[in-house]
Design an enzyme around this catalytic site. Structure first.
Site, short mmCIF file in Angstrom:
data_model
loop_
_atom_site.label_atom_id
_atom_site.label_comp_id
_atom_site.label_asym_id
_atom_site.label_seq_id
_atom_site.Cartn_x
_atom_site.Cartn_y
_atom_site.Cartn_z
N TYR A 213 -2.87 -10.22 -7.37
CA TYR A 213 -2.25 -11.47 -7.56
C TYR A 213 -3.11 -12.46 -8.43
O TYR A 213 -4.20 -12.07 -8.42
CB TYR A 213 -1.46 -12.01 -6.51
CG TYR A 213 -2.67 -12.84 -5.42
CD1 TYR A 213 -3.75 -11.94 -4.91
CD2 TYR A 213 -2.77 -14.06 -5.10
CE1 TYR A 213 -4.45 -12.35 -3.83
CE2 TYR A 213 -3.75 -14.51 -4.19
CZ TYR A 213 -4.58 -13.75 -3.46
OH TYR A 213 -5.57 -14.38 -2.98
N LYS B 122 -8.44 -9.06 -6.45
CA LYS B 122 -7.94 -10.05 -5.83
C LYS B 122 -6.30 -9.40 -5.29
O LYS B 122 -5.48 -9.37 -6.19
CB LYS B 122 -7.34 -11.35 -6.92
CG LYS B 122 -6.96 -12.70 -6.11
CD LYS B 122 -7.11 -13.60 -7.21
CE LYS B 122 -6.53 -14.95 -6.60
NZ LYS B 122 -6.87 -15.57 -5.28
N GLU C 38 -18.34 -15.83 1.72
CA GLU C 38 -17.52 -16.65 0.92
C GLU C 38 -16.58 -17.15 2.27
O GLU C 38 -16.56 -16.62 3.12
CB GLU C 38 -16.88 -16.11 -0.14
CG GLU C 38 -15.74 -14.80 0.42
CD GLU C 38 -15.09 -14.37 -1.03
OE1 GLU C 38 -14.87 -14.93 -1.88
OE2 GLU C 38 -14.62 -13.11 -0.78
N LEU D 144 -14.85 -12.45 -3.88
CA LEU D 144 -13.79 -12.83 -5.04
C LEU D 144 -14.79 -13.51 -6.32
O LEU D 144 -15.39 -14.59 -5.87
CB LEU D 144 -12.65 -13.61 -4.67
CG LEU D 144 -11.62 -13.50 -6.06
CD1 LEU D 144 -11.01 -12.29 -6.14
CD2 LEU D 144 -10.70 -14.71 -5.81
N1 PLP Z 1 -12.66 -16.14 -2.68
C1 PLP Z 1 -11.51 -15.83 -1.96
C2 PLP Z 1 -11.69 -14.74 -1.04
C3 PLP Z 1 -10.07 -16.24 -2.57
O1 PLP Z 1 -9.20 -15.89 -2.16
C4 PLP Z 1 -10.38 -17.21 -3.41
C5 PLP Z 1 -9.06 -17.78 -4.10
O2 PLP Z 1 -7.83 -17.42 -3.83
C6 PLP Z 1 -11.54 -17.76 -4.02
C7 PLP Z 1 -12.73 -17.15 -3.33
C8 PLP Z 1 -11.54 -18.81 -5.10
O3 PLP Z 1 -11.18 -18.11 -6.36
P1 PLP Z 1 -10.77 -19.20 -7.51
O4 PLP Z 1 -11.67 -20.22 -7.75
O5 PLP Z 1 -10.57 -18.42 -8.77
O6 PLP Z 1 -9.24 -19.92 -7.05
#
Ligand code: PLP
Length: 281
Positions: A32, A148, A180, A204
């Site tokens: 997603y 993701k 994270e 991520l």
């Molecule tokens: N880390 C995780 C586990 C996430 O689910 C997300 C966003 O959904 C992020 C980091 C942040 O990513 P982004 O800045 O691309 O939204």
């Protein structure tokens, strides 16, 4: 009633139906993306698209994600979200519908595509200025956290632990390293150095993380991408989270320990202001 996208159609959310044999439903077999739009302008679509393409390739789902830009636009328009300051568009692609068996359908079946859009309300500035609290949880996710994937049970468990602890965020810790958040990336500031975990398979690769690194550079702040041991995180001057639905969220307490002086720091505040300026929101 919100209008959603399902396999090429736009329809009211309560009329959208998926098969019980959808592999997203049975296995969490899909990826997603969540993309923000500020006053109707989709932000950094190229990066969201690139991440989705990479994830689809990694898990072997054959789908041309470029078509999703139109879906994003249409969802914003059909839900009257082109004028709101911040909206987020969610799109997921699963491997499709086939009787339940672990291996991929052979021959392949068409992927299922589902999307929705909603308004995002950021916290009032005075609430943001008080800062937030976080806890840590063991990272029990798979080793492909850079994908993701829609299978987010460990992330749900982590966020539920935060809710039950009465705090805003949960930080995944693997082998003593703070990686994270359950749905956001983690930053810490040590002696003026903006520090965040490096881009490995264990986090991520956040689009907002990347934006923050750029903004910090523009502000003349040194940035270091390196592993942050939890015992070091507790001693940080500042801790904050970044993400599409997090934006910039400062943590003034982690696991009951006060971070820095227990107040929102100048780096988080400066980056948040720069973020609001660059997104025009
Ligand atoms: N880390 C995780 C586990 C996430 O689910 C997300 C966003 O959904 C992020 C980091 C942040 O990513 P982004 O800045 O691309 O939204």
């Amino acid at each position: 009633m919100s209008v959603v996208h399902l396999n090429g159609e736009y329809l009211p959310a309560d009329e959208a139906r998926i098969s019980v044999n959808d592999r997203g439903f049975l296995f969490g077999d899909g990826v997603y993306e969540v993309t923000p739009a500020y006053h109707g302008r989709i932000f950094r679509w190229g990066q969201h698209l690139a991440r989705m393409r990479k994830g689809l390739k990694t898990v072997g789902i054959d789908f041309d994600a470029a078509s999703l830009e139109g879906v994003n636009r249409e969802l914003l328009a059909r839900n009257g979200l082109e004028t709101v300051p911040v909206a987020c568009v969610y799109v997921q692609v699963t491997r499709g519908i086939a009787p339940r068996t672990h291996a991929f359908p052979d021959p392949p079946v068409p992927p299922s595509v589902y999307g929705f859009a909603k308004r995002f309300d950021r916290p009032a500035r005075e609430v943001w200025e008080r800062g937030f609290r976080a806890i840590t949880v063991p990272d029990q996710r798979w080793a492909l956290a850079e994908v993701k994937a829609i299978a987010l049970l460990p992330n749900c468990l982590a966020q539920q632990a935060a809710v039950e602890a009465g705090v805003r965020d949960a930080i995944f810790v693997r082998d003593g390293i703070a990686l994270e958040g359950s749905h956001n990336n983690l930053f810490a500031v040590f002696g003026g150095v903006v520090t965040t975990a490096p881009l490995t398979n264990y986090i991520l690769h956040g689009v907002t993380r990347d934006l923050m690194i750029g903004l910090a550079g523009e502000m003349g702040l040194p940035v270091e991408e390196r592993a942050i041991p939890l015992r070091e995180l507790y001693r940080a001057d500042e801790v904050f989270f970044t993400g599409t639905t997090t934006e910039v969220r400062p943590a003034v307490e982690v696991d009951g320990r006060t971070i820095g002086e227990g107040k929102v720091g100048a780096v988080a505040r400066g980056l948040y202001d720069a973020f609001l300026a660059v997104t025009g929101s």
